[in-house]
Design a protein around this motif. Structure first.
Motif, PDB file in Angstrom:
ATOM      1  N   UNK A 229       0.805  -1.212   0.000  1.00 14.04           N
ATOM      2  CA  UNK A 229       0.000   0.000   0.000  1.00 14.04           C
ATOM      3  C   UNK A 229       0.840   1.264   0.000  1.00 14.04           C
ATOM      4  N   UNK A 230       0.368   2.248   0.737  1.00 14.84           N
ATOM      5  CA  UNK A 230       1.015   3.560   0.729  1.00 14.84           C
ATOM      6  C   UNK A 230       2.336   3.534   1.495  1.00 14.84           C
ATOM      7  N   UNK A 231       3.125   4.545   1.241  1.00 12.82           N
ATOM      8  CA  UNK A 231       4.428   4.664   1.891  1.00 12.82           C
ATOM      9  C   UNK A 231       4.226   4.854   3.398  1.00 12.82           C
ATOM     10  N   UNK A 232       4.894   4.024   4.191  1.00 13.53           N
ATOM     11  CA  UNK A 232       4.691   4.061   5.638  1.00 13.53           C
ATOM     12  C   UNK A 232       5.918   4.623   6.345  1.00 13.53           C
ATOM     13  N   UNK A 233       7.066   4.146   5.926  1.00 14.38           N
ATOM     14  CA  UNK A 233       8.312   4.592   6.543  1.00 14.38           C
ATOM     15  C   UNK A 233       9.298   4.909   5.434  1.00 14.38           C
ATOM     16  N   UNK A 234       9.868   6.094   5.519  1.00 15.67           N
ATOM     17  CA  UNK A 234      10.864   6.467   4.529  1.00 15.67           C
ATOM     18  C   UNK A 234      12.073   7.010   5.272  1.00 15.67           C
ATOM     19  N   UNK A 235      13.203   6.329   5.115  1.00 14.57           N
ATOM     20  CA  UNK A 235      14.441   6.766   5.777  1.00 14.57           C
ATOM     21  C   UNK A 235      15.422   7.210   4.707  1.00 14.57           C
ATOM     22  N   UNK A 236      16.024   8.382   4.940  1.00 10.33           N
ATOM     23  CA  UNK A 236      17.033   8.896   3.999  1.00 10.33           C
ATOM     24  C   UNK A 236      18.293   9.223   4.784  1.00 10.33           C
ATOM     25  N   UNK A 237      19.385   8.576   4.417  1.00 12.69           N
ATOM     26  CA  UNK A 237      20.672   8.883   5.051  1.00 12.69           C
ATOM     27  C   UNK A 237      20.683   8.621   6.544  1.00 12.69           C
ATOM     28  N   UNK A 238      20.094   7.508   6.922  1.00  8.45           N
ATOM     29  CA  UNK A 238      20.016   7.170   8.355  1.00  8.45           C
ATOM     30  C   UNK A 238      21.362   6.623   8.843  1.00  8.45           C
ATOM     31  N   UNK A 247      25.246   1.719  11.739  1.00  8.34           N
ATOM     32  CA  UNK A 247      24.681   1.757  10.397  1.00  8.34           C
ATOM     33  C   UNK A 247      24.968   3.142   9.839  1.00  8.34           C
ATOM     34  N   UNK A 248      25.334   3.194   8.548  1.00  5.53           N
ATOM     35  CA  UNK A 248      25.767   4.455   7.965  1.00  5.53           C
ATOM     36  C   UNK A 248      24.977   4.773   6.720  1.00  5.53           C
ATOM     37  N   UNK A 249      24.370   5.952   6.707  1.00  7.34           N
ATOM     38  CA  UNK A 249      23.801   6.513   5.497  1.00  7.34           C
ATOM     39  C   UNK A 249      22.845   5.550   4.791  1.00  7.34           C
ATOM     40  N   UNK A 250      21.934   4.972   5.567  1.00  7.60           N
ATOM     41  CA  UNK A 250      21.015   3.992   4.996  1.00  7.60           C
ATOM     42  C   UNK A 250      19.749   4.676   4.512  1.00  7.60           C
ATOM     43  N   UNK A 251      19.334   4.330   3.305  1.00 10.57           N
ATOM     44  CA  UNK A 251      18.078   4.845   2.776  1.00 10.57           C
ATOM     45  C   UNK A 251      17.209   3.666   2.379  1.00 10.57           C
TER      46      UNK A 251
END
Ligand code: ADP
Ligand code: MG
Length: 467
Positions: A229-238, A247-251
């Motif tokens: 379905x719809x976007x629930x979690x969006x991680x950029x550069x985590x 953890x480095x720069x995870x998207x």
């Protein structure tokens, strides 16, 4: 050798030879039977079939430390072998023996330090010294570097290499393929209780070993979701750090109605990822959850309120209060929002849907089996209207029946519209559940696969750090 525990054939007809002067690596996924094999060779576990022959004493350093925290270093090292003067322990001689041993092997320790005050790297040395005092001709090391910082690992292996040079036969159980390649002369790969290959290390490589470790086929997924379905979690550069995990720069993203599997070998940043989402450690980067930012300092309680549910890796240490009953453990985390009179209903729902045995809300959790404890942890997360479920090794150390139930409930939660981030060290679990697979190695995402493109060998190689 063969050994069965209940329904599990932990070791299934294994032959293994260790040679003086050689470091022999034993690798395999979690549950492959490595620790059981080592325990049989040591004599701590009796095999159902097979024999062990050794030319001299066999020593074993356990995966989980077996030191007595309240005793001093010398007391631990020489336990039951203390030098005596008459009827009493000759303490000066004991200290001296530990000091001599520690300098002979370059393992610096203070003989008088209390073990409970020591960092893990030093505890490791104490464990090793205890075995070395017995002058083993065969030394078995079960995941000796699991708790060590990277800087300690090289020096640990140089000690082990010295030992081998002096003629000791060494077995190192590990799942870090870099260590295998760098330090071993021979490597045996186990899968599901069997030896699948033995190589001279310089005649193989990490890719081949990774493929042999994971082996097998990708199982068909039961009950596919209609559509994510719809976007629930969006991680950029985590980026985040938790203990030695980073953890480095995870998207990445997780959609509603989707299980995203994080495939990786233990110790590659999974803890940092889970702890950052849970709110246990801070993170850097941009994370949007359910339409609004997640801030690094949002406390776990606020995340719970927003619908994030975490199934932690360590159920006894992080998820349960062992001397509380089932009812109060199920309410834990919801104590502010759930009316006191509803605690019993919540517990009954978990007990029924997760087949908790005994089906008793008053049972003290410490007295339940690991599988039933885990059903409570998973049940609590899944019966409280979760939006995002972060499941970290949700079936670790539980029997096959309980594991199948946990997995099918996770799939149901996804079918009901929850997003699931499934972190597992077992590829079979990922393949059984995930709609999409992200591979993590050295704290970075190094590959993405949807179900149509899953390639077990390729994933194994990426997990081993090979692009
Ligand atoms: N004492 C035990 N009782 C029941 N099952 C066990 C016991 N020890 C190990 N097992 C099971 O045997 C299998 C192999 O475990 P283990 O030897 O610890 O694997 P590894 O060290 O490769 O991760 C696993 O399925 C594990 O759950
Ligand atoms: Mg083990």
């Amino acid at each position: 050798m063969r050994k069965r525990f209940g329904a599990v054939q932990a070791v299934d007809g294994v032959d293994l030879e260790l040679y003086p002067g050689e470091i022999h690596a034993l690798v395999g996924e979690n549950g492959a039977g490595k620790s059981t094999l080592a325990a049989i060779a040591y004599g701590a576990v009796r095999a159902d079939e097979g024999t062990v022959e050794a030319d001299g004493v066999v020593g074993l350093v356990h995966q989980h430390f077996k030191l007595i925290d309240r005793l001093r270093v010398w007391e631990n090292v020489l336990l039951n072998r203390e030098p005596k003067r008459g009827w009493t322990i000759d303490v000066p001689a004991a200290r001296e023996r530990v000091r001599a041993l520690s300098s002979a092997y370059g393992l610096a320790v203070d003989p008088d330090a209390l073990v409970e005050t020591l960092p893990v790297g030093i505890k490791q040395r104490v464990e090793l010294l205890r075995e070395l005092d017995r002058e083993p001709s065969v030394l078995l090391l079960d995941e000796p570097t699991a708790a060590l910082a990277p800087s300690e690992i090289a020096s640990f292996f140089s000690t082990i290499a010295d030992l081998a040079k002096r003629g000791t036969a060494v077995l190192v159980v590990t799942h870090k393929l870099g260590e295998v390649i760098a330090y071993s002369q021979r490597v045996t790969v186990m899968r599901a209780g069997r030896v699948v290959a033995t190589h001279l290390t310089n005649e193989t490589n990490a890719d081949q070993i990774a493929r042999e470790m994971v082996g097998g086929e990708v199982p068909a997924l039961a009950a596919r979701a209609a559509m994510a379905g719809s976007l629930l979690l969006e991680a950029r550069g985590l980026s985040a750090r938790s203990g030695t995990s980073a953890i480095t720069d995870a998207s990445f993203e997780v959609r509603a109605g989707e299980i995203v599997g994080i495939a990786g070998i233990e110790g590659n940043g999974q803890s940092a990822l889970a702890d950052a989402l849970a709110g246990v450690v801070p993170f850097a980067g941009d994370v949007v959850f359910d339409g609004a930012h997640l801030h690094a300092d949002d406390p776990p309680a606020a995340r719970l309120q927003r619908g994030i549910r975490v199934i932690p890796q360590d159920r006894r240490g992080e998820a349960l209060v062992l001397d509380w009953n089932v009812r109060d453990n199920v309410a834990l985390g919801r104590q502010r929002t759930l009316a006191l009179g509803k605690f019993g209903d919540a517990a009954r729902e978990v007990i029924e849907r997760f087949d908790v045995r005994p089906p008793d809300a008053d049972a003290v959790v410490a007295q339940l089996s690991g599988g039933n404890q885990q059903k409570i942890v998973v049940g609590r997360a899944l019966t409280s209207a979760p939006k995002l479920i972060v499941a970290y090794q949700p079936t670790r150390g539980i029997d096959i029946g309980a594991a199948a139930l946990v997995q099918s409930r996770l799939i149901e939660a996804r079918n009901g519209g929850a997003g699931v981030l499934l972190i597992s060290f077992e590829l079979d679990e990922i393949f059984a559940c995930a709609d999409r697979v992200l591979v993590i190695a050295n704290g970075k995402f190094v590959g993405t696969f949807d179900r149509a493109s899953i390639d077990r060998g390729r994933i194994g190689a990426l997990m081993a750090g090979h692009a």
